[in-house]
Write a protein that holds these residues in place. Structure first.
Motif, PDB file in Angstrom:
ATOM      1  N   PRO A   4       0.817  -1.199   0.000  1.00  0.00           N
ATOM      2  CA  PRO A   4       0.000   0.000   0.000  1.00  0.00           C
ATOM      3  C   PRO A   4       0.856   1.255   0.000  1.00  0.00           C
ATOM      4  O   PRO A   4       1.857   1.335   0.698  1.00  0.00           O
ATOM      5  CB  PRO A   4      -0.808  -0.118   1.291  1.00  0.00           C
ATOM      6  N   VAL A   6       0.482   4.480   1.216  1.00  0.00           N
ATOM      7  CA  VAL A   6      -0.327   5.320   2.082  1.00  0.00           C
ATOM      8  C   VAL A   6       0.592   6.058   3.032  1.00  0.00           C
ATOM      9  O   VAL A   6       1.529   5.487   3.562  1.00  0.00           O
ATOM     10  CB  VAL A   6      -1.325   4.452   2.905  1.00  0.00           C
ATOM     11  N   LEU A  18     -10.456   1.093   8.865  1.00  0.00           N
ATOM     12  CA  LEU A  18      -9.415   0.946   7.851  1.00  0.00           C
ATOM     13  C   LEU A  18      -9.637  -0.402   7.186  1.00  0.00           C
ATOM     14  O   LEU A  18      -9.547  -1.443   7.836  1.00  0.00           O
ATOM     15  CB  LEU A  18      -8.011   1.005   8.460  1.00  0.00           C
ATOM     16  N   ARG A  19      -9.970  -0.356   5.913  1.00  0.00           N
ATOM     17  CA  ARG A  19     -10.238  -1.580   5.157  1.00  0.00           C
ATOM     18  C   ARG A  19      -9.262  -1.671   3.988  1.00  0.00           C
ATOM     19  O   ARG A  19      -9.268  -0.836   3.100  1.00  0.00           O
ATOM     20  CB  ARG A  19     -11.661  -1.583   4.622  1.00  0.00           C
ATOM     21  N   LEU A  20      -8.443  -2.703   4.020  1.00  0.00           N
ATOM     22  CA  LEU A  20      -7.518  -2.992   2.927  1.00  0.00           C
ATOM     23  C   LEU A  20      -7.707  -4.440   2.491  1.00  0.00           C
ATOM     24  O   LEU A  20      -6.777  -5.093   2.078  1.00  0.00           O
ATOM     25  CB  LEU A  20      -6.064  -2.783   3.397  1.00  0.00           C
ATOM     26  N   TYR A  21      -8.893  -4.949   2.618  1.00  0.00           N
ATOM     27  CA  TYR A  21      -9.136  -6.368   2.369  1.00  0.00           C
ATOM     28  C   TYR A  21      -9.356  -6.678   0.888  1.00  0.00           C
ATOM     29  O   TYR A  21      -9.644  -5.802   0.096  1.00  0.00           O
ATOM     30  CB  TYR A  21     -10.310  -6.877   3.200  1.00  0.00           C
ATOM     31  N   ASN A  23      -7.282  -7.602  -1.545  1.00  0.00           N
ATOM     32  CA  ASN A  23      -6.335  -7.047  -2.502  1.00  0.00           C
ATOM     33  C   ASN A  23      -5.210  -8.064  -2.665  1.00  0.00           C
ATOM     34  O   ASN A  23      -5.318  -9.191  -2.216  1.00  0.00           O
ATOM     35  CB  ASN A  23      -5.790  -5.712  -1.992  1.00  0.00           C
ATOM     36  N   LEU A  25      -2.063  -7.229  -1.589  1.00  0.00           N
ATOM     37  CA  LEU A  25      -1.016  -6.521  -0.856  1.00  0.00           C
ATOM     38  C   LEU A  25      -0.102  -7.521  -0.186  1.00  0.00           C
ATOM     39  O   LEU A  25      -0.547  -8.547   0.313  1.00  0.00           O
ATOM     40  CB  LEU A  25      -1.642  -5.588   0.177  1.00  0.00           C
ATOM     41  N   LEU A  28       2.262  -5.331   5.185  1.00  0.00           N
ATOM     42  CA  LEU A  28       1.403  -4.578   6.091  1.00  0.00           C
ATOM     43  C   LEU A  28       2.303  -3.601   6.835  1.00  0.00           C
ATOM     44  O   LEU A  28       3.114  -4.009   7.668  1.00  0.00           O
ATOM     45  CB  LEU A  28       0.690  -5.510   7.072  1.00  0.00           C
ATOM     46  N   VAL A  44      -7.974  -6.211   7.232  1.00  0.00           N
ATOM     47  CA  VAL A  44      -6.926  -6.388   6.233  1.00  0.00           C
ATOM     48  C   VAL A  44      -6.849  -7.856   5.812  1.00  0.00           C
ATOM     49  O   VAL A  44      -5.792  -8.361   5.503  1.00  0.00           O
ATOM     50  CB  VAL A  44      -5.554  -5.857   6.727  1.00  0.00           C
ATOM     51  N   ASN A  47      -5.362 -10.964   1.765  1.00  0.00           N
ATOM     52  CA  ASN A  47      -4.280 -10.358   1.009  1.00  0.00           C
ATOM     53  C   ASN A  47      -3.167 -11.385   0.909  1.00  0.00           C
ATOM     54  O   ASN A  47      -3.419 -12.579   1.060  1.00  0.00           O
ATOM     55  CB  ASN A  47      -3.795  -9.081   1.712  1.00  0.00           C
TER      56      ASN A  47
END
Length: 149
Positions: A4, A6, A18-21, A23, A25, A28, A44, A47
């Motif tokens: 990411p 960010v 916070l959602r980064l699910y 993907n 990636l 972390l 998350v 990933n």
């Protein structure tokens, strides 16, 4: 491998979630542990995160709902610092990773989990410590774990 892109500003009033699910990636960032005002959810899952779960995530003491790191490729042991998430009240899931060692007794501080603690489908050794079983109000699911024998 993606990571990411960010920028994190410590102690800022960012979001509640916070959602980064879902993907692809692979890293972390430890800087997520500086989002001390993240108030509700860290999702998350699903990933390709590998290596260890950053111990800095234990600094997210304001989290109140969901801590979902499942369906990744995390290895190593579960950080004892995650036991600092004492105000946490919904779901805690580290299932479907490659975590090793024993579940730290510090996770027993997470006593108000409405949806349970999910540690199954890892490579955890030993059973869940008695201290955790006694202190948690709801289920701890370690089914299908590959236990060290």
């Amino acid at each position: 491998a993606c990571s990411p892109k960010v920028r994190f500003q410590p102690r800022s009033a960012i979001s509640q979630v916070l959602r980064l699910y879902e993907n692809k990636l692979s890293i972390l960032p430890t800087q997520i542990g500086k989002l001390v005002n993240l108030g509700s959810t860290l999702n998350v899952y699903d990933n390709s995160f590998s290596s260890s779960i950053p111990s800095q995530l234990g600094n997210l003491a304001a989290l109140s709902s969901y801590f979902y790191l499942y369906s990744n490729k995390f290895s190593s042991t579960i950080a004892t610092q995650l036991g600092r998430l004492e105000n946490f009240g919904r779901g805690f899931s580290l299932r479907y990773n490659s975590l090793t060692g024993s579940a730290p007794t510090q996770l027993g501080r997470l006593t108000d989990l409405w949806y349970g603690m999910y540690l199954m489908s890892n490579k955890l050794c030993d059973d869940v410590p008695t201290e955790m079983q006694v202190r948690l109000n709801h289920s701890i699911d370690t089914a299908a774990d590959t236990l060290c024998r």
